[in-house]
Design a protein around this motif. Structure first.
Motif, short mmCIF file in Angstrom:
data_model
loop_
_atom_site.label_atom_id
_atom_site.label_comp_id
_atom_site.label_asym_id
_atom_site.label_seq_id
_atom_site.Cartn_x
_atom_site.Cartn_y
_atom_site.Cartn_z
N VAL A 272 77.10 26.72 22.23
CA VAL A 272 76.19 25.84 22.97
C VAL A 272 74.86 25.74 22.23
CG1 VAL A 272 77.23 26.33 25.23
CG2 VAL A 272 75.38 27.80 24.38
N ASN A 273 73.99 24.87 22.78
CA ASN A 273 72.60 24.72 22.32
C ASN A 273 72.50 24.20 20.90
OD1 ASN A 273 71.74 25.70 24.80
ND2 ASN A 273 71.52 27.80 24.07
N GLY A 274 73.48 23.43 20.46
CA GLY A 274 73.41 22.85 19.12
C GLY A 274 72.42 21.70 19.06
N ASN A 275 71.49 21.76 18.11
CA ASN A 275 70.53 20.68 17.92
C ASN A 275 70.69 20.00 16.57
OD1 ASN A 275 69.07 20.80 20.42
ND2 ASN A 275 68.19 22.74 19.72
N THR A 276 70.96 20.77 15.53
CA THR A 276 71.20 20.15 14.23
C THR A 276 72.58 19.49 14.25
OG1 THR A 276 72.25 22.10 13.25
CG2 THR A 276 69.85 21.97 13.13
N LEU A 277 72.78 18.58 13.32
CA LEU A 277 74.07 17.90 13.24
C LEU A 277 75.19 18.90 13.00
CD1 LEU A 277 75.88 15.43 13.12
CD2 LEU A 277 75.11 15.01 10.78
N PHE A 278 74.96 19.87 12.11
CA PHE A 278 75.99 20.86 11.83
C PHE A 278 76.31 21.68 13.07
CE2 PHE A 278 77.54 24.99 10.44
CZ PHE A 278 78.52 24.63 9.53
N ARG A 498 84.25 8.11 23.04
CA ARG A 498 83.24 8.86 22.28
C ARG A 498 83.83 10.17 21.75
NH1 ARG A 498 79.63 6.90 26.37
NH2 ARG A 498 77.99 5.57 25.51
N ALA A 499 84.66 10.82 22.56
CA ALA A 499 85.28 12.07 22.09
C ALA A 499 86.18 11.81 20.88
CB ALA A 499 86.08 12.71 23.21
N PHE A 500 86.90 10.69 20.90
CA PHE A 500 87.76 10.35 19.76
C PHE A 500 86.91 10.08 18.52
CE2 PHE A 500 90.01 7.29 17.08
CZ PHE A 500 91.18 7.98 16.84
N LEU A 501 85.83 9.29 18.69
CA LEU A 501 84.96 9.01 17.55
C LEU A 501 84.30 10.29 17.03
CD1 LEU A 501 83.27 5.70 18.80
CD2 LEU A 501 85.08 5.94 17.08
N ALA A 599 69.48 19.06 9.58
CA ALA A 599 68.29 18.51 10.23
C ALA A 599 68.53 18.28 11.72
CB ALA A 599 67.90 17.20 9.55
N ARG A 600 67.47 18.43 12.50
CA ARG A 600 67.56 18.21 13.95
C ARG A 600 67.61 16.73 14.29
NH1 ARG A 600 65.70 22.53 17.32
NH2 ARG A 600 64.73 21.02 18.71
N GLY A 601 66.93 15.89 13.48
CA GLY A 601 66.84 14.47 13.81
C GLY A 601 68.19 13.80 14.00
N PRO A 602 69.09 13.86 13.00
CA PRO A 602 70.41 13.24 13.19
C PRO A 602 71.19 13.85 14.36
CG PRO A 602 70.02 13.73 10.88
CD PRO A 602 68.92 14.38 11.64
N GLY A 603 71.06 15.17 14.54
CA GLY A 603 71.76 15.80 15.65
C GLY A 603 71.27 15.31 17.00
N LEU A 604 69.95 15.20 17.16
CA LEU A 604 69.39 14.75 18.43
C LEU A 604 69.69 13.27 18.66
CD1 LEU A 604 65.98 16.66 18.38
CD2 LEU A 604 68.09 17.25 19.60
N LEU A 605 69.73 12.48 17.58
CA LEU A 605 70.10 11.07 17.72
C LEU A 605 71.53 10.94 18.24
CD1 LEU A 605 69.48 8.06 17.29
CD2 LEU A 605 70.30 8.32 14.93
N LEU A 606 72.45 11.70 17.66
CA LEU A 606 73.84 11.67 18.13
C LEU A 606 73.95 12.19 19.56
CD1 LEU A 606 75.81 12.84 14.96
CD2 LEU A 606 75.70 10.54 15.94
N ARG A 607 73.08 13.12 19.92
CA ARG A 607 73.10 13.60 21.31
C ARG A 607 72.73 12.47 22.26
NH1 ARG A 607 70.43 19.13 23.75
NH2 ARG A 607 70.93 18.69 25.93
N ARG A 608 71.74 11.66 21.89
CA ARG A 608 71.37 10.52 22.74
C ARG A 608 72.51 9.53 22.85
NH1 ARG A 608 66.26 11.16 20.19
NH2 ARG A 608 66.67 9.45 18.72
#
Length: 642
Positions: A272-278, A498-501, A599-608
């Motif tokens: 849980v709590n993943g923020n970076t893309l990785f 979204r889960a498939f993508l 990076a956190r930016g791409p991860g947070l963008l994908l979260r949105r």
């Protein structure tokens, strides 16, 4: 209430006393020997039915698939006889295909269990009424140079969740510090005393700093057992990033009361709590693919399950009797302290006649993943050395054969990377040499390895390729299919589309990172075999970024390898370069790929966009919410002080 006293030999940074420890109730924990021993209780009361048949299905099914694939690849190679390189390719193929075939069959069993509605192991069911406990449990949180405020925020969230069950009096909480940096250790003590102040001095919350870090985490736990273990029938082991709900902790403690033959119950911690893309990739993979894999291995491991070192409850007396680890003999870095202690402790517990179970159906168990590929590979290097050490444990007397299987799988995992690399190189060398590449002919215009292999037997080559890829990727697809049988999880993962993508994107990114992982793991194996120690470093929890200088230092060699491989392949034949493009691109782009995914930016963008989503992000359990609140407050306070 547990008595407390001053312990003068355990103190903060420079030796001042720490006043909060319970009265010692020593428990003898003898060091075990690997040269003597016999398996006790081959069959245990909690052993599931038909275990021999289950193991035959998984191992026999994997062997059958491997035999079929081996026959097909042998048929492709047999034309004109089999030379040394072709024989080597066949051996590598057999080993690697058997590896993925077992994972496939085991995951298939897990898929059937999830879809068919499995029975709860040991009666552990999230929906059952919460039991009333009859015994005491110690929650142990080892720490090594971690951020104290962040660590104790998580522990406070766990404490409050247990308190909400109304059974807090059945639990004591211990922070077991192995911290070596004086400034961090002083902060630990201040943060601990502040936590006691917040929770009330009546709280069953204790802190111990160990000055001698002998045997690392295993020694940390063993020292506690020898001093305090006699007061607690069971202990629940946490990691610095662990979070568990009070309900789950109570159910685990009750399961130990109800099943006296069980020494260990391992939960399936969700990332849980993943923020970076990785980190978000890892949490999605763990949430969607993890249950299928875990249910499968729990089904055929039975009462010989493994131990992952945290988020597990252990019978203290059994651990004291059987879990004392010996020093390993042999050349460096194999000799000395057992690094990957959990596998060995599990094997010794089972040898001593105790049952070990995994319960993947029980929720409420969480951990955090590494924030970057760099952090994962750093941790993996230590695990590599620890698992290769197990070659000294394999011949130990009296181990259950499934325990030996666990040890062999751990060792084998780290040899798969060099084996994949060798398979790829041999698979290229054979058609190159057959085409006449040598000192007198360094270029082969129009040459393509794919064309060569298809010419040998087009139908069989394509069949083997698709069979291999299907077996390799099927566990992911089976994990995705289980979402259609669980509406809440499917919605929590962003819905079916979204889960498939997310699955497709995770697979593509993992494929790009695979050459880097293969290179670093292969180098790690070579370093271990050459005697280089991995060391013991604290793990990063939130930030996975590295400056450009750090990226170049870590991945410059990988990039140079990609440049050389690409140039050589293109010089020989552009078609060869195109054939090798997936591997070459992964090596060439290692620095931007690691920087982007860290990076956190791409991860947070994908979260949105609700990509790589998990249910715990949208309907988080209380313990995650509370931990996030406390850590946000800590972060705000640190900014205000700076």
């Amino acid at each position: 209430m547990t008595d407390v006293r001053t312990v003068s030999d355990i103190g903060p940074a420079m030796g001042s006393p720490t006043p909060w420890l319970p009265a010692e109730v020593p428990l003898d924990m003898p060091v075990q020997t690997l040269r003597e021993g016999a398996l006790r209780n081959p069959k245990l009361p909690t052993t599931p039915r038909a275990m021999a048949m289950r193991r035959l299905v998984v191992i026999g099914g994997a062997a059958l698939l491997t035999l079929i694939a081996t026959y097909q690849i042998w048929w492709v190679l047999r034309g004109g006889g089999t030379d040394l390189l072709e024989g080597l390719l066949l051996v590598l193929f057999i080993g690697l295909f058997a590896w993925i075939a077992q994972a496939f069959v085991s995951s298939l069993a897990g898929f059937v269990l999830i879809v068919g509605g499995h029975r709860a192991r040991l009666g552990l069911n999230d929906d059952a009424p919460l039991p009333l406990l009859k015994s005491r449990t110690a929650l142990l949180m080892p720490t090594y140079n971690e951020d104290p405020e962040r660590l104790l925020a998580g522990l406070q969230a766990i404490f409050e969740s247990v308190q909400a069950t109304g059974q807090l009096s059945s639990f004591d909480f211990f922070v077991l510090s192995d911290t070596t940096r004086p400034a961090i250790q002083a902060d630990e003590e201040r943060a601990f005393l502040a936590l006691r102040e917040r929770l009330g001095h009546h709280a069953h919350l204790f802190y111990r700093h160990r000055k001698d870090n002998h045997e690392r985490k295993a020694g940390n736990i063993a020292e506690w057992v020898r001093r305090f273990g006699g007061a607690y029938p069971q202990m629940l082991i946490l990691d610095a990033d662990s979070l568990m709900t009070g309900d789950t902790i109570v159910r685990l403690a009750d399961a130990m009361d109800r099943h006296p033959d069980v020494a260990l119950v391992q939960t399936l911690p969700m990332i849980v709590n993943g923020n970076t893309l990785f980190a978000r990739m890892q949490q999605f993979a763990g949430r969607v693919y993890g249950p299928v894999i875990a249910h499968g291995i729990a089904w055929w491991h039975g009462s010989e399950s493994n131990y992952w070192g945290h988020n597990a409850i252990i019978r203290t007396r059994a651990f004291a009797e059987q879990g004392g680890l010996p020093e390993l003999l042999g050349p460096k870095p194999f000799r000395g302290t057992v690094l990957s202690h959990d596998f060995v402790e599990a094997a010794l517990l089972r040898r001593g006649g105790w049952a070990l179970h995994m319960v993947p159906n029980l929720g409420g168990s969480y951990e955090e993943g590494p924030p970057s590929l760099t952090d994962m590979l750093t941790r993996d290097r230590r695990w590599c050395q620890g698992n290769l050490q197990h070659s000294a444990v394999l011949p130990a007397k009296g181990l259950h054969w499934v325990s030996r299987w666990h040890l062999m799988m751990g060792i084998g995992h780290y040899f798969t990377s060099p084996m994949w690399a060798m398979l790829m190189l041999v698979g290229l060398a054979i058609p190159l040499f057959k085409a006449g590449l040598g000192l007198d002919m360094l270029t082969l215009p129009g040459f393509s390895p794919g064309a060569y292999w298809r010419e040998q037997d087009p139908e069989r080559f394509i069949w083997v390729f698709f069979l291999t890829m299907s077996v390799l990727l099927a566990p992911k697809f089976m994990g995705y299919l289980t979402l259609f049988f669980d509406r809440d999880t499917r919605r929590g993962c962003g819905g079916a589309i979204r889960a498939f993508l997310s699955m497709v994107l995770e697979t593509l990114l993992a494929a790009l990172m695979a050459p880097v992982t293969m290179y670093v793991q292969s180098r790690g194996v070579a370093e271990v075999l050459a005697g280089k120690d991995s060391g013991w470093d604290a793990q990063r929890r939130d930030d996975g970024t590295l400056p450009l200088s750090g990226l170049v230092r870590s991945y410059g060699g990988v990039t140079v390898l990609g440049v050389l491989a690409g140039a050589m392949a293109y010089y020989i034949s552009p078609s060869l370069a195109a054939w090798m493009a997936p591997v070459i691109l992964g090596l060439l782009l290692s620095i931007p790929i690691v920087a982007f995914t860290s990076a956190r930016g791409p991860g947070l963008l994908l979260r949105r966009w609700k990509m790589f989503s998990i249910p715990e992000e949208h309907t988080p359990p209380g313990v995650l919410v509370r931990a996030a609140e406390l850590r946000a407050k800590v972060h705000a306070d640190q900014i205000a002080r700076s």
